[in-house]
Design a protein around this motif. Structure first.
Motif, PDB file in Angstrom:
ATOM      1  N   GLN A 138       0.824  -1.200   0.000  1.00  0.00           N
ATOM      2  CA  GLN A 138       0.000   0.000   0.000  1.00  0.00           C
ATOM      3  C   GLN A 138       0.860   1.253   0.000  1.00  0.00           C
ATOM      4  O   GLN A 138       0.654   2.180  -0.809  1.00  0.00           O
ATOM      5  N   LYS A 177       2.502   1.637  -3.188  1.00  0.00           N
ATOM      6  CA  LYS A 177       1.540   2.137  -4.188  1.00  0.00           C
ATOM      7  C   LYS A 177       1.349   3.642  -4.039  1.00  0.00           C
ATOM      8  O   LYS A 177       1.306   4.400  -5.003  1.00  0.00           O
ATOM      9  N   ARG A 178       1.227   3.965  -2.725  1.00  0.00           N
ATOM     10  CA  ARG A 178       1.025   5.380  -2.434  1.00  0.00           C
ATOM     11  C   ARG A 178       2.216   6.200  -2.944  1.00  0.00           C
ATOM     12  O   ARG A 178       2.068   7.243  -3.576  1.00  0.00           O
ATOM     13  N   ALA A 225       2.091   6.424  -6.505  1.00  0.00           N
ATOM     14  CA  ALA A 225       1.042   7.391  -6.915  1.00  0.00           C
ATOM     15  C   ALA A 225       1.515   8.822  -6.698  1.00  0.00           C
ATOM     16  O   ALA A 225       1.317   9.705  -7.562  1.00  0.00           O
ATOM     17  N   GLU A 226       2.187   8.985  -5.509  1.00  0.00           N
ATOM     18  CA  GLU A 226       2.709  10.326  -5.232  1.00  0.00           C
ATOM     19  C   GLU A 226       3.733  10.754  -6.278  1.00  0.00           C
ATOM     20  O   GLU A 226       3.726  11.902  -6.765  1.00  0.00           O
ATOM     21  N   ILE A 265       3.987   9.684  -9.296  1.00  0.00           N
ATOM     22  CA  ILE A 265       3.291   9.975 -10.548  1.00  0.00           C
ATOM     23  C   ILE A 265       2.684  11.374 -10.482  1.00  0.00           C
ATOM     24  O   ILE A 265       2.780  12.164 -11.418  1.00  0.00           O
ATOM     25  N   LYS A 266       2.099  11.554  -9.267  1.00  0.00           N
ATOM     26  CA  LYS A 266       1.470  12.865  -9.065  1.00  0.00           C
ATOM     27  C   LYS A 266       2.493  13.992  -9.256  1.00  0.00           C
ATOM     28  O   LYS A 266       2.250  15.001  -9.935  1.00  0.00           O
ATOM     29  N   GLN A 284       3.415  14.374 -12.741  1.00  0.00           N
ATOM     30  CA  GLN A 284       2.301  15.043 -13.419  1.00  0.00           C
ATOM     31  C   GLN A 284       2.330  16.547 -13.169  1.00  0.00           C
ATOM     32  O   GLN A 284       2.190  17.361 -14.105  1.00  0.00           O
TER      33      GLN A 284
END
Lengths: 498, 314
Positions: free
Chosen positions: A477, A480-481, A484-485, A487-488, A491
């Protein structure tokens, strides 16, 4: 040397005295029956088969049991059968035996023996050779000699038991009178084996001729010949040690624990025969006595029937009662076709008489006066009779040597020693049963414990697994976070550029 | 050296023979009553013992000939007054044999001395008959008259010396004034003492019980007498009055109910002696042998288990 003696015991004169002790050579038996079961340990395994021709002294059965000895053919001839035969036993038991039909030649096997002078052999080699020669205690107990000699450590005194074990038996007396040289040499072999500092030959003071004979042949400083007071049960090992040395071997331990070795004179002679003359144990001296015969000693091949020997002692025409061993500790034998064994020191042939009626015990205490061990037979009897083993043990049942002194003096003629022997057997049986129960219980408890442990282990394993999974999941998790962060962030960076 | 006895019956017979001297002395002083009681007792015991042996399915002849029942009867018969009515001994012996012996399983199984059990039973049930002793010699005719109550004759009777001591003490200042001399009792005691020595010589009984028994009496009576010479009986009177010697050599030595270890016999005998003096002095009854023996019979299992001799190698 002082005569320490012990309490109790009885002076019993030879009930069937002879003018002169002799040893008569019994003729070669036509057939011998040799039992395979020995005193203790497993039954020996035959190494011949039916129809084989065997020589005198040839090994016919061997054993791997450390308490067993080899068994030899006592005559030369053909093996007739290997099957169940009657043996001299109080219950008339049958046992596996080898039967050999004699060819009348008595051809001996050529035996290498120790091959060299025993003094050049190690003690262990001589002990092994004694085992291979089939020697057991010839006093009556039949305990394997090699086992007794092998265990002893730091032996300081060797005792040679020349006391006749029971009144009426004369075989050891005769042996000492006619084979003193062999006995003295045998003692020297034993001294070599146990490396004792001294040897004492114990003789009862009524055996003057035997004493003189041994004295004449004894030229060894280490060997002394001691006379002790003639009293029944002084032949018992621990009591003899007490009488000679004043040493009391404590209950439950053995003479060898105190560095004392004890051997019978007949055994000593058998050791001489084996080690020096290379002859295994194939014969022994048997006293045939009693009111129904002319008492005498016979040298007879092992396995000859009682009957053949009794017929040599001019038996009377009356009905006889037969007994193997002494009048005190012997056993009644019904079947006189049974063979003479290594432990058959005497055969009593008595004209049949009705046994005196048994009366009630009145606790007069005559028995405790004569008990050489200091027991209270009158109390023990009570508990043995009611099979109350626990109480009997409190009264030291296990110290009873079953010498039957108490029987002898009991005015009510109660066979006390038989009761005690019975109680001991019962005790053994109960202990065995108890052991079995204990083992079963232990096994059950262990199983319970194991099941419980397995359950716990499984639970622990499961929780561990769960925890690991959880951690893994948590880790995933967080990863993943993080991704995701990331990626964020990427981005956002892209967005900023744009 | 330990003697070898041919049978248990032989031992019982020896004890009976050893009683003869004491019984003859008693006869000399008291006449036919003594013998009459013995005859009655023996006949009763034969009948009762036979019936019970038969009921229990035992061999009657071989069991009855062991002599133990006869011995019980004789001991009881000489313990009771020789002028007691015939039914006293009959009841006493029956009780002794039935409740003292057969119901426990016969010879060898009774925890109490049967004769003393019978005696105590009689003493408690028939105190009057049990405490009247005659003074004179009785002829056969007189004895039959008295015992079977055939005609009303007067026998000069009275209490025993021990009784007198017990009851007389309140009347006089000192025990010395009572006149403790009693030749008949002293001679009878001497008779039993000699019989007892015969048993010791033949080794039918062991020395421990009688010696400890007498030692118990001597020691405790000396202590009491030393504390107050006016109140307590001197030692020699304790030894020569009542049934002391009979108790020491014949009653306490009953092997069945006595302690059987060498050390135990000493404790057993000694405590009986002490108890006798205590009962004679402080108890409700003039003589205490029977009570003392029964009390110590109860203690025998305990004594035996604590006095085991040393076993070889232990």
């Amino acid at each position: 040397m002082a005569d320490y003696s012990f309490n109790g015991g009885i002076v019993i004169r030879n009930p069937y005295p002879v003018d002169k002790v002799e040893i008569i050579q019994a003729p070669l038996p036509k057939k011998v029956i040799i039992p395979l079961q020995q005193r203790i340990g497993e039954q020996a395994k035959p190494c011949v088969s039916v129809g084989d021709y065997v020589l005198t002294g040839e090994v016919i059965a061997s054993t791997e049991d450390s308490f067993g000895v080899f068994i030899h053919a006592s005559v030369s001839g053909v093996v007739l059968s290997i099957d169940e035969q009657a043996i001299p036993h109080k219950s008339g038991l049958k046992s596996q035996c080898i039967t050999i039909e004699s060819d009348g030649q008595d051809k001996w096997i050529d035996n290498a023996g120790c091959s060299i002078d025993f003094l050049h052999c190690s003690a262990q080699a001589v002990i092994d050779y004694i085992q291979k020669s089939g020697i057991v205690g010839l006093g009556g107990a039949g305990f394997p000699t090699h086992a007794k000699l092998g265990k002893i450590k730091q032996c300081h005194t060797l005792i040679i038991n020349g006391t006749e074990c029971e009144p009426g038996v004369m075989c050891d007396d005769a042996l000492m009178q006619f084979h003193p040289r062999e006995i003295i040499r045998g003692v020297e072999i034993l001294l070599h084996i146990c490396s004792a500092k001294r040897a004492i030959i114990a003789i009862e003071d009524d055996k003057q001729a035997a004493y003189q004979a041994l004295l004449m042949f004894n030229h060894n400083d280490k060997i002394s010949i001691n006379k002790i007071t003639t009293k029944y049960t002084s032949g018992a090992e621990k009591l003899l040690i007490k009488a000679l040395l004043g040493v009391e071997i404590s209950s439950g331990s053995f003479a060898m624990d105190r560095g004392i070795a004890c051997q019978n004179v007949a055994t000593t002679k058998a050791i001489f025969d084996a080690v020096v003359d290379h002859k295994p144990l194939v014969s022994r001296i048997v006293t045939v006595t009693g009111s129904g015969v002319k008492p005498n000693n016979f040298e007879v091949r092992l396995g000859a029937s009682f009957k053949s020997l009794i017929s040599m002692a001019s038996p009377s025409q009356k009905v006889h009662d037969y007994r193997m061993g002494g009048m005190m500790m012997g056993v009644d034998v019904a079947d006189i076709q049974a063979p003479i064994c290594k432990i058959t020191n005497a055969i009593f042939v008595n004209n049949h008489i009705h046994k005196t009626a048994i009366q009630e015990c009145i606790r007069c205490g005559q028995c405790s006066e004569v008990c050489p061990v200091g027991l209270l037979p009158q109390q023990l009897y009570w508990h043995a009779k009611s099979e109350n083993i626990e109480q009997a043990l409190n009264y030291n049942l296990l110290d009873c040597i079953e010498c039957a002194c108490c029987d002898y003096v009991c005015p009510s003629h109660i066979p006390l020693a038989n009761y005690f022997s019975f109680a001991k057997t019962l005790n053994k049986q109960q202990t065995r049963e108890q052991d079995r129960i204990n083992i079963a219980r232990e096994r059950f408890e262990f199983r319970e414990y194991r099941l419980e442990r397995n359950k716990l282990e499984r639970v622990k394993m499961m929780t561990d697994k769960k925890r690991v999974l959880k951690e893994k999941m948590a880790k995933e998790q967080s990863q993943k976070r993080k991704i995701a962060e990331a990626i964020k962030r990427v981005q956002q960076a892209k967005d900023k550029k744009l | 050296m330990t003697p070898i006895f041919s049978s248990t019956s032989w031992m019982m017979r020896q004890v009976i023979y050893a009683l003869v001297l004491g019984v003859m002395t008693a006869y000399y002083f008291f006449g036919w009553g003594v013998l009459l009681q013995i005859i009655l007792g023996v006949v009763t015991t034969m009948v009762v013992e036979s019936v019970f042996l038969a009921l229990r399915g035992r061999y009657v002849i071989s069991s009855i000939s062991d002599g133990s029942a006869v011995l019980t009867a004789i001991l009881l018969a000489i313990s009771i007054p020789s002028i007691a009515p015939w039914w006293v001994i009959v009841v006493g012996v029956s009780f002794a044999i039935i409740f003292g012996k057969q119901l426990y399983g016969g010879l060898g199984n009774n925890p109490f001395n049967p004769a003393m059990l019978g005696y105590v039973f009689l003493l408690i049930s028939y105190p009057l008959q049990m405490s009247t002793w005659q003074v004179d010699f009785l002829s056969l005719g007189q004895a039959l008259d008295v015992v079977f109550d055939l005609s009303n004759i007067d026998v000069i009777s009275g209490a025993t010396k021990l009784d007198e001591v017990k009851n007389g003490l309140s009347l006089v200042g000192s025990i010395q004034q009572l006149g403790l001399h009693s030749p008949s009792q002293a001679w009878i005691n001497a008779g039993f003492l000699l019989g007892g020595l015969y048993l010791l010589l033949r080794k039918v009984i062991f020395w421990q019980i009688p010696v400890a028994f007498l030692a118990g009496i001597v020691l405790s009576s000396i202590l009491l007498f030393a504390s107050n010479t006016d109140l307590y009986l001197p030692t020699q009177n304790h030894l020569m009055l009542g049934g002391t010697m009979l108790g020491a050599f014949f009653i306490a030595t009953d092997p069945v109910s006595a302690s059987t270890t060498p050390g135990g016999r000493i404790i057993y005998g000694f405590l009986i002696g002490v108890l006798i003096v205590i009962i004679r002095t402080f108890g409700g009854y003039p003589d205490g042998i029977a009570f003392a023996v029964l009390l110590m019979n109860m203690a025998v299992p305990l004594i035996d288990s604590f006095t085991q001799p040393k076993v070889f190698g232990r």
